[in-house]
Structures are given as structure tokens and as C-alpha cells.
Design a protein around this motif. Sequence first.
Motif, mmCIF file in Angstrom:
data_model
loop_
_atom_site.group_PDB
_atom_site.id
_atom_site.type_symbol
_atom_site.label_atom_id
_atom_site.label_comp_id
_atom_site.label_asym_id
_atom_site.label_seq_id
_atom_site.Cartn_x
_atom_site.Cartn_y
_atom_site.Cartn_z
ATOM 1 N N MET A 107 69.510 38.512 -14.693
ATOM 2 C CA MET A 107 69.043 39.465 -15.693
ATOM 3 C C MET A 107 69.963 40.684 -15.750
ATOM 4 S SD MET A 107 65.388 41.483 -15.657
ATOM 5 C CE MET A 107 65.164 42.989 -16.596
ATOM 6 N N SER A 108 70.383 41.162 -14.589
ATOM 7 C CA SER A 108 71.257 42.344 -14.533
ATOM 8 C C SER A 108 72.590 42.088 -15.212
ATOM 9 C CB SER A 108 71.480 42.740 -13.069
ATOM 10 O OG SER A 108 70.253 42.980 -12.418
ATOM 11 N N ASP A 109 73.169 40.920 -14.949
ATOM 12 C CA ASP A 109 74.459 40.603 -15.564
ATOM 13 C C ASP A 109 74.314 40.354 -17.061
ATOM 14 O OD1 ASP A 109 76.392 40.642 -13.334
ATOM 15 O OD2 ASP A 109 75.125 39.088 -12.508
ATOM 16 N N ALA A 110 73.168 39.794 -17.481
ATOM 17 C CA ALA A 110 72.929 39.598 -18.909
ATOM 18 C C ALA A 110 72.893 40.937 -19.642
ATOM 19 C CB ALA A 110 71.615 38.846 -19.119
ATOM 20 N N VAL B 29 67.679 25.361 -15.116
ATOM 21 C CA VAL B 29 67.541 25.751 -16.520
ATOM 22 C C VAL B 29 66.524 26.883 -16.665
ATOM 23 C CG1 VAL B 29 66.840 24.990 -18.816
ATOM 24 C CG2 VAL B 29 68.240 23.505 -17.387
ATOM 25 N N LEU B 30 65.394 26.754 -15.964
ATOM 26 C CA LEU B 30 64.345 27.773 -16.086
ATOM 27 C C LEU B 30 64.786 29.124 -15.552
ATOM 28 C CD1 LEU B 30 61.147 25.716 -15.186
ATOM 29 C CD2 LEU B 30 61.715 26.736 -17.399
ATOM 30 N N ILE B 31 65.679 29.129 -14.541
ATOM 31 C CA ILE B 31 66.138 30.407 -14.012
ATOM 32 C C ILE B 31 66.934 31.173 -15.068
ATOM 33 C CG2 ILE B 31 68.401 29.765 -13.065
ATOM 34 C CD1 ILE B 31 65.744 31.907 -11.320
ATOM 35 N N GLU B 32 67.485 30.418 -16.042
ATOM 36 C CA GLU B 32 68.244 31.065 -17.103
ATOM 37 C C GLU B 32 67.331 31.842 -18.045
ATOM 38 O OE1 GLU B 32 71.332 31.069 -16.677
ATOM 39 O OE2 GLU B 32 71.387 29.505 -15.164
ATOM 40 N N ILE B 33 66.025 31.650 -17.920
ATOM 41 C CA ILE B 33 65.106 32.468 -18.706
ATOM 42 C C ILE B 33 65.304 33.942 -18.374
ATOM 43 C CG2 ILE B 33 62.649 33.075 -18.927
ATOM 44 C CD1 ILE B 33 61.992 30.139 -18.915
ATOM 45 N N PHE B 34 65.705 34.214 -17.117
ATOM 46 C CA PHE B 34 65.955 35.601 -16.732
ATOM 47 C C PHE B 34 67.151 36.174 -17.489
ATOM 48 C CE2 PHE B 34 63.345 34.224 -13.186
ATOM 49 C CZ PHE B 34 62.553 35.336 -12.946
ATOM 50 N N TRP B 35 68.113 35.311 -17.842
ATOM 51 C CA TRP B 35 69.226 35.778 -18.670
ATOM 52 C C TRP B 35 68.692 36.205 -20.037
ATOM 53 C CZ3 TRP B 35 74.543 36.346 -17.861
ATOM 54 C CH2 TRP B 35 75.304 36.599 -19.001
ATOM 55 N N ALA B 36 67.817 35.365 -20.608
ATOM 56 C CA ALA B 36 67.221 35.699 -21.903
ATOM 57 C C ALA B 36 66.383 36.974 -21.808
ATOM 58 C CB ALA B 36 66.365 34.533 -22.396
ATOM 59 N N ILE B 37 65.662 37.121 -20.694
ATOM 60 C CA ILE B 37 64.876 38.346 -20.489
ATOM 61 C C ILE B 37 65.803 39.556 -20.427
ATOM 62 C CG2 ILE B 37 63.411 39.597 -18.857
ATOM 63 C CD1 ILE B 37 62.171 36.911 -18.090
ATOM 64 N N GLY B 38 66.937 39.404 -19.738
ATOM 65 C CA GLY B 38 67.894 40.499 -19.629
ATOM 66 C C GLY B 38 68.465 40.910 -20.976
ATOM 67 N N THR B 39 68.809 39.933 -21.818
ATOM 68 C CA THR B 39 69.367 40.263 -23.132
ATOM 69 C C THR B 39 68.325 40.944 -24.018
ATOM 70 O OG1 THR B 39 68.844 38.018 -23.918
ATOM 71 C CG2 THR B 39 71.051 38.393 -23.051
#
Length: 540
Positions: free
Chosen positions: A94-97, A210-220
Amino acid sequence: MSRDVVSRVVDHLPKPFVKIRRQKYEDLDEATQPPADTAARTESVEFEAFPPEGDGGDPGAPKEDTFTVEQAVDAIGFGKFQIKLSLLTGLAWMSDAMEMMILSILGPALHCDWSLEDWEKALITTIVFVGMMVSSGLWGTICDKYGRRMELILSSVFTFYYGLVSSFSPVYVWMLILRGLVGFGIGGAPQSVTLYAEFLPSASRAKCVVLIEIFWAIGTCFEVLLALIVMPNLGWRWLLGFSALPLLIFTLACVWLPESARFDMARGRSDKALATLQRIAKDNNKPMPLGKLVHSGPSSVDPTQIKAKRGRLKDLFTPEMRVTTFMLWIIWFANAFSYYGIVLLTTELFESGETCHVSGKLDAPSCSLECKVLTTKDYVDLLWTTLAEFPGLILTVFIIDPLGRKKTMGFEFLVFSLFTFLICTCPTRGLLIFFIFVARAFISGAFQACYVYTPEVYPTTTRAIGLGTCSAMARIGAIVTPFVAQVLLRTSVYLTASIYGGVCIAAAIASFLLPIETKGREMKESHVDTTVDVLPPVVH
């Protein structure tokens, strides 16, 4: 039948594991026929046979029970430990996103504040990806040689520091330097997936990654919401400062994070690997497998005599891996080129007001001195397109196991291409948002499917450097994309959309041509023929 007779019979059975049924009697010294009240009681007994001929085992003694890290992780399963690890890894993601999403917001703001040309605005984004490309291989090597945990802490501290300092940039040149250093730190972010995947049981690995990438979406999405609040009131400097804070929280939380058991085993530190596995079993309230923890290399090699060569670039080009490596480079290039392209393209199209005239060019400001900034409506529409990542990820979760990794990536690349080509039709604002929404959903899914496939296809000894080099190729795509999405777009919407669509068609073909399907495949520890050396016996 007596216990001795049963043992002698089992000794001569060829199967590795045999289950037999035997009568259990209260008094074996009585008559051959047991009493009616005791004859019905039976139990299952499991025996392990001796190693077959040629394995080097002693046929006169039972073989010691052994298990590998993969078998231990599968036996312990998914539980409390993996949930906590998911949250921690998700925080890093999330932070990097947030640091990446800010690029699409920072460009238009600096365009007005510092009167930047289009190429100068694009260079701010490009310099971040240059830093990521330069550092990707380095972080991968650190990860393979010194550990996943150490690499993640170092890269997070580095990114946080320069992300915070960049908010004080006095002039354009300093902004380029500091954001380039932020990119250098972000280059280590993909290794969080390496660590995460190595702690997951094989049955749930694909869906969890794949589900952990939801945190990327949350970050954006969080970054867009933060910009919606901060930009009108405090400006871009405060936005940069606030966006760096989650990385500091992640760094402090890494006190809990253990080192990968697979990494410790590859380094020959079986005691530390065993301690980590025992910690996971305790957290999950599951029993450890019985026996001795061993390396998953050849059975004829003593596990205590194995030294794996780690982090060697040439191991990515062994005969069995070179085609996979080249295809993955194409796929990762296309993923980053298209994903960040659609993100930058969105703000550029919103900033211009309308999509295009008949000529295919973006509307120019009515006056050369006019500078259009993103409005509240633009931020809201940007949030809608950013939310597309959630359905994209959910769809990928449902299809990645039934279709397999290769077909999932290929299918999602093709759908992205279709909806990108539709931008050439000069749609209304509502249709434009819909086309971008669908395109972003599917390119996000393809990116995450790629993050599932890559750690699975490379063995432990080269997994991090394999992911690192793929990430470096992705950065090349990301370096190029600002000049397409922010500069070429001003000349032709048609050509810009066609380039993105064409690149992803090529990536779809590369996905289908991958020689290895990792669905249901065990994660390998090493290339047996190239990465395992047998050490000479120690003489005391």
C-alpha cells in the motif's frame, strides 16, 4: 497374527507407505480365535518402507522420517501467522502504491506551479522509474544473499527518507534528484511478494498473492482521497510528506517479521529454518511434521553437504529457463508500460477537458498562458477509474486456478487492448471513464497474475534475482510510458491508444507461449544441475 509377523511382512513390501489392518487382542496367549467381545476392535497402523535399491540407504535399517520446507508449510497450512503476514506485506504494498500513484497527481500540479513543459513533466515520472530499474537487480541480489527481511527494511527506510525530503524540493532539478532516489528505494518493493509467497501453502498461494494486491489498490485509492483533501488546502508538498508516512509504520512493524525459512534452508541454516517453521506452527496451532528437516535437493546428496549458489544472473538462462526468462521480460515490460500508461493517460485526458477532435489531437488551452489544474470533479472521476483495480483483482482470483496462470495473463492482456482501442473513438466523458475503468481493471489483473507466476517458476536460489530482473524490464516500460501518455498524447490520441493496445497484444502472445505452467506446481528450491555444489567432507 502377532506383532513380529506383521513387521516381517511389511519389511518386504515395496510401496513407500502401506496401511494394514490388524486385530488387536487383549490376551494374545489365549486360543487362536479371540473372544467375540474383543474381536471387533481394530486400528490403522502406518509403516514407512525402506528406500529402494540404488538410493544409498541401508536395507537393514529403517529410513529416518524427513520433510522439506515445502512439505512443512503445506502441512501447517494457512492460519493466524499468514493473516498477520498478509497485513504486514499489504502495508508495504500500500505504501509503495501511494508513492507511485502520486506521480499522476504531482505532474499536473508542478506543471502549473513551476511552468513546466510537457517533456519536463514526463521526466519527473521517468526519473522515478529509472531509479527503480537501476536498483531492481541490486535489491534482488541483496535479497538472495542477505535475506528477504533485511532487504525489505533497507528499501523501506530508503524510500521513506527520500520521499519525505522530496517534499522540501526548492527547484525542479532537486525534485528530479530526490524522486529518482525514491524510485531507487521502491525498486526493492517487489521482494515483499517473494517473502510472502515463500510462507504460503501451495494450495492457497495463487489466490493469496493476488488478494494481497488488493492493498495496492487500496493504496492508490487512498492516495487519490488524500489528494482530494490535501491538494486544495495545503498543496503538493504536504501531499508528498503525508504519502511517505506509511513506509515508516511498515519499517517499525518489521520487528515482528521473520526471515524466510526457504532462504535459511538455501543458505544451509537448517536450525533457523526449523525454528521459523516451529514458530508458524505455534501461531497456527498446528503440529509440525515428524522427522528431520532436509533440503529438497537430490536424495543421493547429504543435505548437510549442500551449498546452494544464490543470486547468480546466469542461472536465469539455463536451457530449461531461458525461454521463460525472455518471455517474462516481454510480459513485465508490457505490464508496467500499459498499467502506468493508463494511469497517466487518465489525468492527462481529464486535464484537457475533452478527449479529442476529429484530428485526434487533445484540446489545447484557449490561451498559451492558461494552466489547467485538476478540479474536484477530476479527482472524483480519477477515484472511479482507480476503483477498477478491485474488480480486476477479484476476477483474477476466480480465474487464475481454473484457467491457469498463462491463459489468465493472455486473456486479460487481450481485453485491455480491446478497451484501449475504443478510446480512439473519441467517446463522451462518461464512456471514456467506462473504457478506462475496464482497461485498468484488466491490466491490474494481468499484473497481479504475473506476480503469481514469476515467484512460482523460479527456484529459491534465483527467485529474488529472477523477480528483480523482471522488475527491471518493467521499469524500462515505465520509463518510456510518460513520453507516450504525456507527450505523444498531445499529438495524437489515436496513435497513443494504438501503441498501448499493440504492446499488450504482443504480451498476450508471449503469455500463451510460456513453456511452463505453474498451476499446481511445487515451488522449487534450486536448479539441481547448476546451483547445487557438494562440499568435500569435513576433516576434524
